[in-house]
Design a protein around this motif. Structure first.
Motif, mmCIF file in Angstrom:
data_model
loop_
_atom_site.group_PDB
_atom_site.id
_atom_site.type_symbol
_atom_site.label_atom_id
_atom_site.label_comp_id
_atom_site.label_asym_id
_atom_site.label_seq_id
_atom_site.Cartn_x
_atom_site.Cartn_y
_atom_site.Cartn_z
ATOM 1 N N VAL A 60 5.357 12.112 21.010
ATOM 2 C CA VAL A 60 5.806 10.992 21.842
ATOM 3 C C VAL A 60 5.123 9.726 21.341
ATOM 4 O O VAL A 60 3.896 9.700 21.173
ATOM 5 N N ILE A 61 5.898 8.704 21.102
ATOM 6 C CA ILE A 61 5.367 7.418 20.674
ATOM 7 C C ILE A 61 5.426 6.481 21.873
ATOM 8 O O ILE A 61 6.478 6.328 22.496
ATOM 9 N N ILE A 62 4.284 5.872 22.192
ATOM 10 C CA ILE A 62 4.241 4.912 23.296
ATOM 11 C C ILE A 62 4.038 3.521 22.704
ATOM 12 O O ILE A 62 3.069 3.285 21.982
ATOM 13 N N GLY A 63 4.957 2.645 23.010
ATOM 14 C CA GLY A 63 4.898 1.286 22.504
ATOM 15 C C GLY A 63 4.889 0.281 23.636
ATOM 16 O O GLY A 63 5.158 0.617 24.795
ATOM 17 N N VAL A 64 4.570 -0.951 23.289
ATOM 18 C CA VAL A 64 4.501 -2.029 24.273
ATOM 19 C C VAL A 64 5.312 -3.208 23.757
ATOM 20 O O VAL A 64 5.177 -3.604 22.598
ATOM 21 N N GLU A 65 6.170 -3.722 24.615
ATOM 22 C CA GLU A 65 6.871 -4.969 24.346
ATOM 23 C C GLU A 65 6.515 -5.932 25.459
ATOM 24 O O GLU A 65 6.248 -5.521 26.582
ATOM 25 N N GLU A 66 6.529 -7.204 25.141
ATOM 26 C CA GLU A 66 6.146 -8.186 26.152
ATOM 27 C C GLU A 66 7.156 -8.242 27.294
ATOM 28 O O GLU A 66 6.786 -8.198 28.459
ATOM 29 N N VAL A 67 8.432 -8.335 26.960
ATOM 30 C CA VAL A 67 9.494 -8.366 27.971
ATOM 31 C C VAL A 67 10.638 -7.481 27.499
ATOM 32 O O VAL A 67 10.792 -7.234 26.310
ATOM 33 N N PRO A 68 11.480 -7.006 28.434
ATOM 34 C CA PRO A 68 12.618 -6.193 28.015
ATOM 35 C C PRO A 68 13.666 -7.015 27.263
ATOM 36 O O PRO A 68 13.805 -8.215 27.495
ATOM 37 N N ASN A 69 14.387 -6.343 26.397
ATOM 38 C CA ASN A 69 15.465 -6.983 25.659
ATOM 39 C C ASN A 69 16.621 -7.261 26.622
ATOM 40 O O ASN A 69 16.981 -6.412 27.425
ATOM 41 N N LEU A 70 17.210 -8.418 26.549
ATOM 42 C CA LEU A 70 18.265 -8.798 27.487
ATOM 43 C C LEU A 70 19.565 -8.025 27.288
ATOM 44 O O LEU A 70 20.426 -8.027 28.149
ATOM 45 N N ASN A 71 19.736 -7.342 26.156
ATOM 46 C CA ASN A 71 20.965 -6.590 25.902
ATOM 47 C C ASN A 71 20.992 -5.251 26.626
ATOM 48 O O ASN A 71 22.018 -4.592 26.657
ATOM 49 N N VAL A 72 19.865 -4.848 27.193
ATOM 50 C CA VAL A 72 19.791 -3.566 27.891
ATOM 51 C C VAL A 72 20.468 -3.706 29.249
ATOM 52 O O VAL A 72 20.280 -4.687 29.959
ATOM 53 N N ALA A 73 21.271 -2.716 29.624
ATOM 54 C CA ALA A 73 21.943 -2.742 30.927
ATOM 55 C C ALA A 73 20.938 -2.364 32.010
ATOM 56 O O ALA A 73 20.414 -1.259 32.016
ATOM 57 N N TRP A 74 20.665 -3.271 32.926
ATOM 58 C CA TRP A 74 19.722 -3.027 34.000
ATOM 59 C C TRP A 74 20.481 -2.588 35.232
ATOM 60 O O TRP A 74 21.636 -2.939 35.436
ATOM 61 N N SER A 75 19.796 -1.859 36.090
ATOM 62 C CA SER A 75 20.435 -1.442 37.333
ATOM 63 C C SER A 75 20.067 -2.423 38.437
ATOM 64 O O SER A 75 18.904 -2.562 38.781
ATOM 65 N N GLY A 76 21.034 -3.134 38.945
ATOM 66 C CA GLY A 76 20.790 -4.079 40.032
ATOM 67 C C GLY A 76 20.086 -5.333 39.552
ATOM 68 O O GLY A 76 20.221 -5.757 38.419
ATOM 69 N N ASP A 77 19.306 -5.920 40.458
ATOM 70 C CA ASP A 77 18.603 -7.160 40.155
ATOM 71 C C ASP A 77 17.161 -6.934 39.723
ATOM 72 O O ASP A 77 16.405 -7.886 39.577
ATOM 73 N N ARG A 78 16.750 -5.697 39.557
ATOM 74 C CA ARG A 78 15.363 -5.394 39.225
ATOM 75 C C ARG A 78 15.153 -5.368 37.721
ATOM 76 O O ARG A 78 15.965 -4.836 36.975
ATOM 77 N N VAL A 79 14.041 -5.925 37.296
ATOM 78 C CA VAL A 79 13.662 -5.908 35.888
ATOM 79 C C VAL A 79 12.950 -4.584 35.615
ATOM 80 O O VAL A 79 12.067 -4.192 36.374
ATOM 81 N N PRO A 80 13.314 -3.869 34.553
ATOM 82 C CA PRO A 80 12.679 -2.576 34.289
ATOM 83 C C PRO A 80 11.228 -2.733 33.856
ATOM 84 O O PRO A 80 10.855 -3.714 33.213
ATOM 85 N N LEU A 81 10.403 -1.765 34.230
ATOM 86 C CA LEU A 81 8.991 -1.749 33.837
ATOM 87 C C LEU A 81 8.793 -1.013 32.528
ATOM 88 O O LEU A 81 7.818 -1.267 31.814
#
Length: 142
Positions: A60-81
């Protein structure tokens, strides 16, 4: 007239604290930066999980990004963690933590440490099919 330790405005002469008697490393006197603290949270969470379930982090590779990519489909109005990517042809399982949303969601550094740990445990649970208790996490958290 007593002698002053800070002579001629050059600052304090010598260490302010003795080294840690267990690790022999100097005691940090400054607060770590935001990025360094987040990295430490991820490292300590992985160490805690490895202590409870040593094979859970295998491949398993664990990585960190500062913010999510805007092209990802989010569920509702919540920003994914975080996001989890299952293994595929040519790449291993990946868990990506989004630094800024995690920081924004927590109220203090201790809450951030707990939230990072719980987020990794939740994603590992979803990927591996293990319960959160097996991975060292609490079953219900907000």
């Amino acid at each position: 007239m007593p002698r002053r330790r800070d002579r001629h405005g050059r600052g304090i002469r010598g260490p302010l604290a003795s080294p840690n008697p267990l690790t022999q490393r100097p005691v940090p006197l400054a607060r770590p930066s935001r990025v360094a603290f987040f990295s430490d949270c991820v490292t300590s969470a992985m160490a805690d999980i490895a202590a409870v379930a040593p094979d859970a982090l295998r491949d398993v590779i664990i990585g960190v990004e500062e913010v999510p990519n805007l092209n990802v489909a989010w569920s509702g109005d919540r920003v994914p963690l975080s996001a989890a990517l299952e293994p595929g042809k040519g790449h291993k399982t990946q868990i990506v933590l989004f630094e800024r949303p995690l920081e924004h969601r927590s109220g203090s550094r201790s809450q951030l440490r707990d939230l990072v740990h719980q987020t990794i445990v939740e994603q590992l649970s979803a990927i591996t099919g293990r319960t959160m208790e097996e991975l060292g996490g609490e079953p219900d958290w907000d």
